[in-house]
Design an enzyme around this catalytic site. Structure first.
Site, PDB file in Angstrom:
ATOM      1  N   GLU A  11       0.579  -1.576  -0.262  1.00 11.55           N
ATOM      2  CA  GLU A  11       0.237  -0.063  -0.082  1.00 11.55           C
ATOM      3  C   GLU A  11       0.845   1.520  -0.042  1.00 11.55           C
ATOM      4  O   GLU A  11       0.430   2.450   0.133  1.00 11.55           O
ATOM      5  CB  GLU A  11      -0.842  -0.378   1.438  1.00 11.55           C
ATOM      6  CG  GLU A  11      -2.252  -0.921   1.099  1.00 11.55           C
ATOM      7  CD  GLU A  11      -2.611  -1.210   2.320  1.00 11.55           C
ATOM      8  OE1 GLU A  11      -3.815  -1.950   2.669  1.00 11.55           O
ATOM      9  OE2 GLU A  11      -2.384  -1.301   3.342  1.00 11.55           O
ATOM     10  N   GLY A  77     -13.315  -4.491   2.531  1.00 11.55           N
ATOM     11  CA  GLY A  77     -13.958  -5.311   2.698  1.00 11.55           C
ATOM     12  C   GLY A  77     -15.544  -4.906   2.373  1.00 11.55           C
ATOM     13  O   GLY A  77     -15.607  -4.472   3.736  1.00 11.55           O
ATOM     14  N   ILE A 154     -13.194 -10.171   8.424  1.00 15.58           N
ATOM     15  CA  ILE A 154     -14.091 -10.547   7.932  1.00 15.58           C
ATOM     16  C   ILE A 154     -14.605 -11.447   6.518  1.00 15.58           C
ATOM     17  O   ILE A 154     -14.083 -10.308   5.992  1.00 15.58           O
ATOM     18  CB  ILE A 154     -15.478  -9.021   8.122  1.00 15.58           C
ATOM     19  CG1 ILE A 154     -15.099  -7.941   9.469  1.00 15.58           C
ATOM     20  CG2 ILE A 154     -16.603  -9.385   7.902  1.00 15.58           C
ATOM     21  CD1 ILE A 154     -14.884  -9.023  10.559  1.00 15.58           C
ATOM     22  N   MET A 174      -9.205  -3.110   9.299  1.00 15.30           N
ATOM     23  CA  MET A 174      -8.009  -3.789  10.774  1.00 15.30           C
ATOM     24  C   MET A 174      -7.595  -2.698  10.882  1.00 15.30           C
ATOM     25  O   MET A 174      -6.891  -3.065  12.333  1.00 15.30           O
ATOM     26  CB  MET A 174      -7.444  -4.931  10.198  1.00 15.30           C
ATOM     27  CG  MET A 174      -7.973  -6.177   9.367  1.00 15.30           C
ATOM     28  SD  MET A 174      -7.019  -7.699   9.569  1.00 15.30           S
ATOM     29  CE  MET A 174      -7.339  -7.741  11.130  1.00 15.30           C
ATOM     30  N   ASP A 198     -12.859  -7.077  -1.357  1.00 16.02           N
ATOM     31  CA  ASP A 198     -13.305  -7.768  -1.581  1.00 16.02           C
ATOM     32  C   ASP A 198     -14.861  -7.555  -1.282  1.00 16.02           C
ATOM     33  O   ASP A 198     -14.854  -6.092  -0.869  1.00 16.02           O
ATOM     34  CB  ASP A 198     -12.715  -8.677  -0.841  1.00 16.02           C
ATOM     35  CG  ASP A 198     -12.170  -8.218   1.199  1.00 16.02           C
ATOM     36  OD1 ASP A 198     -13.658  -8.223   2.020  1.00 16.02           O
ATOM     37  OD2 ASP A 198     -12.095  -7.724   1.197  1.00 16.02           O
TER      38      ASP A 198
END
Length: 230
Positions: A11, A77, A154, A174, A198
């Site tokens: 990242e 997500g 998750i 997170m 996702d």
């Protein structure tokens, strides 16, 4: 000086590659890359994954670099059916979905004895990032709303539905809320930028490796243009 935090090396690698006049300092097993990006003074750092790493990183940016704002860039997500893989979410606020003091009469996500557990992002940063993202990432959608964070990836439909029911967020990850928490305590404006990798359900483990690189590509384009515009 702008503080830029990414949880993973993927990242921040492309941002570091575009920096000039870089000096590197190490603290708490993190490398803080201080220099210029798009003509602006920045510190770019990989925090590591999870809330403790993220909060510690933000505190070092506050203490050692006196940053004027913190931007946390990364992937997440989706928790909203309208937000697709590759789209970007910009935080209006953030909270920790796994903070649980319900036994003592607090609502889920509430941190006891704090004036707030919902940390609001800087409105000017949000607006500038949204405008910039629409210009440089015209092939995707950009959303503004709540980001929730916890020390868990998750990948379960039932857990996803509980997060949506309890907190009405747009995405989950997170680190962001821990950085927001640290920024709030230090009176530093912040923004969380998340590209969707996702759907945070039973397909997440399959989706994530496939779409991670594309999601990061979108955040890098946004970050370069956003720093230039600040």
């Amino acid at each position: 000086m702008i503080g830029i935090i990414g949880a993973m090396e993927e990242e921040v690698t492309q941002l570091k590659a575009k920096m000039q006049d870089v000096t590197v300092s190490k603290k708490a097993c993190m490398e803080f890359n201080k220099g210029t990006l798009c003509g602006k003074e920045v510190v770019v750092v990989r925090s590591g994954i999870g809330k403790v790493n993220a909060a510690l990183c933000a505190q070092i940016l506050a203490d050692d670099f006196q940053v004027s704002c913190i931007i946390n860039t990364g992937i997440a997500g989706s928790l909203n059916n309208d937000i697709n893989i590759g789209d970007i979410v910009l935080s209006t606020d953030a909270l920790q979905h796994d903070f649980d003091a319900v036994t003592f009469g607090y609502e889920l996500g509430v941190i006891p004895r704090m004036e707030t557990s919902i940390f609001k992002a800087d409105k000017k940063l949000v607006a500038l990032a949204k405008k910039t993202c629409e210009e440089v990432n015209s092939d995707i959608q950009v959303f503004t709303g709540r980001v929730v964070s916890g020390d868990q990836f998750i990948a379960d439909k039932d857990v996803k539905e509980r997060l949506v029911s309890n907190f009405d967020p747009l995405c989950t990850e997170m680190e962001g809320a821990a950085i927001a928490h640290a920024a709030f305590l230090n009176h530093i404006p912040f923004l969380i930028v998340r590209a969707i990798s996702d759907k945070a359900d039973n397909s997440a483990e399959v989706d994530y490796p496939t779409f991670e690189a594309k999601a990061i590509e979108h955040t890098v384009k946004l970050m370069n243009a956003l720093v230039a515009a600040m």
